[in-house]
Design an enzyme around this catalytic site. Structure first.
Site, mmCIF file in Angstrom:
data_model
loop_
_atom_site.group_PDB
_atom_site.id
_atom_site.type_symbol
_atom_site.label_atom_id
_atom_site.label_comp_id
_atom_site.label_asym_id
_atom_site.label_seq_id
_atom_site.Cartn_x
_atom_site.Cartn_y
_atom_site.Cartn_z
ATOM 1 N NE ARG A 20 -3.847 -1.957 2.586
ATOM 2 C CZ ARG A 20 -3.649 -3.329 2.441
ATOM 3 N NH1 ARG A 20 -2.398 -4.199 2.795
ATOM 4 N NH2 ARG A 20 -5.271 -4.434 2.565
ATOM 5 C CG HIS A 44 -0.940 -6.030 -4.372
ATOM 6 N ND1 HIS A 44 -0.011 -5.556 -3.361
ATOM 7 C CD2 HIS A 44 -1.757 -6.688 -4.068
ATOM 8 C CE1 HIS A 44 -0.003 -6.182 -2.259
ATOM 9 N NE2 HIS A 44 -1.052 -7.011 -3.051
ATOM 10 C CG ASP A 65 -2.784 -7.413 5.306
ATOM 11 O OD1 ASP A 65 -1.781 -8.046 4.800
ATOM 12 O OD2 ASP A 65 -4.374 -7.462 5.066
ATOM 13 C CD GLU A 98 1.792 -10.439 0.475
ATOM 14 O OE1 GLU A 98 1.785 -9.960 -0.196
ATOM 15 O OE2 GLU A 98 0.990 -10.918 1.412
ATOM 16 C CG HIS A 144 -0.352 -11.669 -2.964
ATOM 17 N ND1 HIS A 144 -1.360 -12.810 -2.709
ATOM 18 C CD2 HIS A 144 -0.399 -10.399 -2.388
ATOM 19 C CE1 HIS A 144 -1.788 -12.498 -1.182
ATOM 20 N NE2 HIS A 144 -1.554 -10.479 -1.364
#
Length: 348
Positions: free
Chosen positions: A82, A107, A250, A313, A178
């Site tokens: 982001r 992304h 996350d 990631e 991802h």
């Protein structure tokens, strides 16, 4: 061992043919990657009984990757994760990006790298290199470049991913992969019984829109502490603001590797006996526990549900362009963006 032929992987909505490329090492580990999004589709690794399990979530053909919005197996760029406010400033010039995530950029916006057909630059029995030309102002970013992504399998049962590009202007680059991993097999349900170790003493808290605040916070005494192996599901529903905001994990962790290519994480599934080690030279890693998968129709007739996989990631920290205290994803004109991530599989 002979070079295996690519197989048809379906046709995109605009009539382009996608291909699936097999990779194999001497011990029988196999990976299948597609030129659509330079995406990892299947990854067969041996379990404790010597049986091979496909440990990544994915789709049966290109139409699934076109329709899906979870980024399964994708090569994500030009800048993964982001950017707050969907804009940034470089050398006094403001750059506007797509607002595709609550007014922010996720992304790199709607014209995703993972939604394009890449060109095969070279391939061998155990490796393939994809290349994508990204022109100046592509997705709103300055500078043209050719992004190369190489997948290779070595004889230590490691899937290596190598990113290379040389921009013709100073620009932002932050590539990642991802893939959603489930070490008991992509069709085995929850991954929250996997045990994770993260070699990270801190993480970057974020607001309710997952934009980092700029704080680097110690994991000590928090549910974010994975310095000792812990099941992903052990603390995931704790009454802790970052977990409430993310509906689970996350978040970005601050790795202890100091820019060196080192082991940064390890995941183990007791049922299969498979352990996955993660190596990178990048400063951060986004742990994502598939919080937003919801009956997603995948390959082999499987529907993927919430928390049925785990993403690790490797990356520069999210929204680093707005935080001077974060390592910066700036690649200068004529310099080479060159970074590696590896996933090594073993049975203990």
């Amino acid at each position: 061992m002979e070079l295996q032929k690519a197989a048809g992987f379906g046709t995109t909505k605009d009539g382009k043919e996608a291909q699936l490329y097999p990779l194999e090492n001497e011990s029988g580990m196999k990976a299948y990657v597609t030129d659509y999004g330079a995406s990892l589709v299947r990854l067969y690794v041996p379990d404790q009984n010597g049986e091979f399990r496909d440990v990544v979530l994915g789709y049966k053909d290109v139409s699934g990757y076109e329709q899906g919005d979870g980024g399964m197996g994708a090569s994500v760029g030009r800048s993964a994760n982001r950017i707050g406010g969907a804009k940034f400033c470089l050398h006094g010039t403001a750059y506007e990006l797509d607002q595709n995530d609550n007014g922010n950029n996720l992304h790199s916006g709607y014209d995703y790298y993972q939604k394009r057909i890449w060109t095969v630059d070279s391939r061998s029995r155990n490796a393939v290199t994809f290349v994508l030309h990204s022109p100046d102002q592509d997705q709103g970013y300055p500078g043209a470049l050719d992004m190369h992504v190489t997948y290779s399998l070595d004889e230590e049962n490691t899937l290596n991913i190598h990113y290379e590009a040389v921009p013709d202007q100073d620009t932002v680059i932050n590539m990642t992969n991802h893939s959603y991993f489930n070490l008991n097999g992509h069709d085995s349900g929850t991954a929250m019984n996997h045990k994770l170790t993260l070699l990270a003493d801190a993480f970057t808290p974020a607001d309710a829109q997952s934009i980092p605040t700029g704080e680097i916070r110690s994991v000590e005494g928090t549910p974010m502490d994975f310095r000792n192996a812990k099941a992903l599901g052990e603390d995931i529903d704790a009454d802790y603001e970052p977990l409430i905001f993310g509906d689970g994990y996350d978040h970005n962790w601050v790795l202890n590797n100091n820019g060196k290519f080192e082991k940064v994480a390890e995941v183990t599934a007791e049922e299969s006996g498979i352990t996955m080690e993660v190596y990178t030279d990048l400063p951060g890693i986004q742990l994502y526990t598939a919080n937003f998968l919801d009956h997603e129709p995948g390959k082999d007739g499987v529907c993927y549900e919430k928390r049925s996989g785990v993403c690790l990631e490797t990356q520069y920290y999210p929204d680093a362009v707005h935080h001077e205290n974060f390592p910066q994803p700036l690649c200068r004109k004529g310099e080479k963006y060159d970074t590696r991530t590896a996933y090594r599989f073993l049975v203990r």
